[in-house]
Enzyme design. Structure first.
Site, mmCIF file in Angstrom:
data_model
loop_
_atom_site.group_PDB
_atom_site.id
_atom_site.type_symbol
_atom_site.label_atom_id
_atom_site.label_comp_id
_atom_site.label_asym_id
_atom_site.label_seq_id
_atom_site.Cartn_x
_atom_site.Cartn_y
_atom_site.Cartn_z
ATOM 1 N N HIS A 173 0.832 -1.222 0.000
ATOM 2 C CA HIS A 173 0.000 0.000 0.000
ATOM 3 C C HIS A 173 0.860 1.263 0.000
ATOM 4 O O HIS A 173 0.434 2.308 0.480
ATOM 5 C CB HIS A 173 -0.950 0.041 1.202
ATOM 6 C CG HIS A 173 -1.708 -1.228 1.431
ATOM 7 N ND1 HIS A 173 -2.954 -1.466 0.921
ATOM 8 C CD2 HIS A 173 -1.350 -2.365 2.107
ATOM 9 C CE1 HIS A 173 -3.367 -2.687 1.291
ATOM 10 N NE2 HIS A 173 -2.394 -3.250 1.987
ATOM 11 N N LYS A 216 16.127 21.708 -11.499
ATOM 12 C CA LYS A 216 15.471 20.435 -11.780
ATOM 13 C C LYS A 216 16.358 19.407 -12.498
ATOM 14 O O LYS A 216 17.148 19.749 -13.361
ATOM 15 C CB LYS A 216 14.217 20.644 -12.645
ATOM 16 C CG LYS A 216 13.096 21.394 -11.969
ATOM 17 C CD LYS A 216 12.486 20.639 -10.781
ATOM 18 C CE LYS A 216 11.721 19.408 -11.187
ATOM 19 N NZ LYS A 216 10.464 19.726 -11.845
ATOM 20 N N SER A 240 14.881 21.432 -16.616
ATOM 21 C CA SER A 240 13.676 22.220 -16.867
ATOM 22 C C SER A 240 14.091 23.523 -17.538
ATOM 23 O O SER A 240 15.142 24.074 -17.237
ATOM 24 C CB SER A 240 12.978 22.504 -15.544
ATOM 25 O OG SER A 240 12.184 23.663 -15.649
ATOM 26 N N GLU A 294 9.663 8.066 -17.079
ATOM 27 C CA GLU A 294 8.328 8.648 -17.286
ATOM 28 C C GLU A 294 7.808 8.326 -18.683
ATOM 29 O O GLU A 294 6.642 7.979 -18.872
ATOM 30 C CB GLU A 294 8.376 10.168 -17.111
ATOM 31 C CG GLU A 294 8.555 10.615 -15.673
ATOM 32 C CD GLU A 294 8.724 12.120 -15.584
ATOM 33 O OE1 GLU A 294 7.830 12.776 -15.058
ATOM 34 O OE2 GLU A 294 9.756 12.654 -16.057
#
Ligand code: ARG
Length: 471
Positions: free
Chosen positions: A161, A288, A282, A295
């Protein structure tokens, strides 16, 4: 007839030229030209068979084979002119052959149809792609095992979980993925058995009156057997669906791994360092470092699932035998092959370069009562029924939460109040290492079990899990 138009190989019965709109709509050459190698191999085998069977002369067969070889070179050198007006890869090549060698070329399509031709081409193509994918998955698995071997000493929180659950070895976690990819490879190999059947000689739908030798062409093309029913052979695409289903599961597994890499590389987890060379920055936020590769793999998964749905829907409700709908199978298959191939390759490269952060993972073990189950198991060994033990440890956890401490920080006096059987020996069991090492059940996370699993995995990669060879 409009004489500006290319004459169609099937044009005999037509009085009007095809509308441009219709040519655009029906043409497939812009994507099926990818099958040129398979198409030429199929045609060469077919021509040789026709000559062996006395259906065409040896000289014609030789002219056909030489002509096709010349066309093959032209295509490979980028000199071949593909024409949309010639619809597909088959007629582009056949027309070019006729232009080169004349009547011998016009004999090639004897005892054959584009229906068995395309089914043969796609099967040849997919056989090779499955072998390639199998090899890529082998590399990915190798990367996982060597990570597991290199970092056998790292203990991390195992989750259920997404809540800290029990300590596990990082290696054990990596080997979970090894197992997923093992099953994926088994599924692909099983699918390959059904892809490996030669439809050539089924002709349009009913077979042919010519005395062809289907076993010869199948052997020449490297197929293990010939298809049994001509109708089925030209209309079956379930081999593509099986592949797309297997490919979808590969993507599902890659996507789960990607999700974990994204989570683990976040500041919130900070369990791994992704190589700079696999990340991007970024355009606005200078600080970043984004995990774009996992992804994108996660994102591409949906495409492959979509292709599986498209293929299932494509065959639903098709009457026997060939229907032009089936032309729609190719773009989805090609895109799925490209997507899964690129995803497995990049993941293999990334996994090999992953840097786990041992201290961070160990820090994460300090909070969350990950050894609560070990505490309960300890009481069970003292004769307390498991449910009672569960209740007692639950109370200890509540006590800890109240005081803001961890289980091992509770003094023995407090513990004895919960149950007088508890003694000092408990503390050794409440460490992450103690917890991990106690889990020696088959498939468990104890280092002795994981080391054996690593050995088994390495053995498998060299035996049953060795990449399948083309021949
Ligand atoms: N381009 C077609 C396909 O991909 C080849 C077979 C065409 N057959 C036909 N009868 N029109 O399915």
């Amino acid at each position: 007839m409009d004489n500006k138009k290319e004459k169609k190989l099937w044009g005999g019965r037509f009085k009007q030229a095809t509308e441009d709109l219709v040519e655009d709509f029906t043409a497939s050459v812009h994507f099926d030209k990818r099958l040129f190698r398979e198409d030429i191999s199929g045609s060469k085998a077919h021509a040789r068979m026709l000559a062996r069977q006395g259906i065409i002369t040896e000289e014609d067969a030789e002219a056909i084979v030489a002509g096709l070889d010349a066309i093959l070179r032209e295509i490979e050198e980028g000199k071949f002119q593909w024409k949309k007006t010639l619809e597909d890869v088959h007629m582009n090549i056949e027309q070019a052959l006729i232009e080169r060698i004349g009547d011998a070329g016009r004999r090639l399509h004897t005892a054959r149809s584009r229906n068995d031709q395309i089914a043969t081409d796609v099967r040849l193509y997919l056989k090779a792609e499955i072998l390639d994918l199998d090899q890529c998955l082998h590399e990915l698995q190798q990367g996982l095992v060597s990570q597991a071997e290199r970092h056998i000493d790292i203990v991390m929180p195992g989750y259920t979980h997404l809540q800290r659950a029990q300590p596990i070895l990082w290696s054990h976690h990596l080997l979970a993925y090894f197992e997923m990819f093992r099953r994926d490879r088994e599924r692909l190999r099983d699918c390959l058995k059904r892809v490996d059947s030669c439809p050539l000689g089924s002709a349009a739908l009913a077979g042919t009156g010519f005395p062809i030798d289907r076993d010869y062409t199948a052997r020449e093309l490297g197929f293990s057997r010939v298809s049994r029913n001509s109708l089925d052979a030209v209309s079956d695409r379930d081999f593509i669906i099986e592949f797309l289903a297997a490919a979808s599961l590969v993507m599902a597994h890659l996507s789960r791994l990607s999700e974990e890499l994204v989570l683990w590389s976040s500041q919130e987890f900070d369990f791994i360092e992704l190589p700079d060379s696999f990340c991007t920055g970024s355009s606005i936020m200078p600080q970043k470092k984004n995990p774009d590769v996992p992804e994108l793999v996660r994102g591409k998964t949906g495409r492959v699932y979509g292709h599986l749905m498209a293929a299932l829907t494509l065959i639903k409700g098709l009457p026997m035998a060939y229907n032009r709908d089936l032309q729609e199978d190719k773009e989805i298959l090609f895109d799925a092959v490209d997507t899964v191939n690129a995803s497995v390759k990049i993941m293999a490269a990334l996994v090999a370069k992953l840097k786990p952060k041992k201290e961070k993972m160990e820090q994460a073990l300090c909070k969350g009562f990950l050894t609560a189950t070990d505490f309960a198991d300890y009481l069970v060994q003292k004769g307390v029924p498991f449910r009672t033990a569960h209740e007692i440890v639950g109370k200890a956890v509540a006590m800890c939460l109240h005081k803001g401490v961890e289980l091992h920080e509770l003094p023995i006096s407090e513990l004895k109040k919960l149950n007088p059987l508890i003694d000092e020996k408990l503390y050794a069991l409440l460490t992450p290492e103690g917890s991990v090492e106690s889990r020696r059940s088959k498939g468990g996370t104890a280092s002795i079990m994981v080391k054996a699993a690593i050995e088994e995995a390495k053995e498998w990669l060299k035996s049953d899990g060795e990449p399948l060879d083309v021949h």
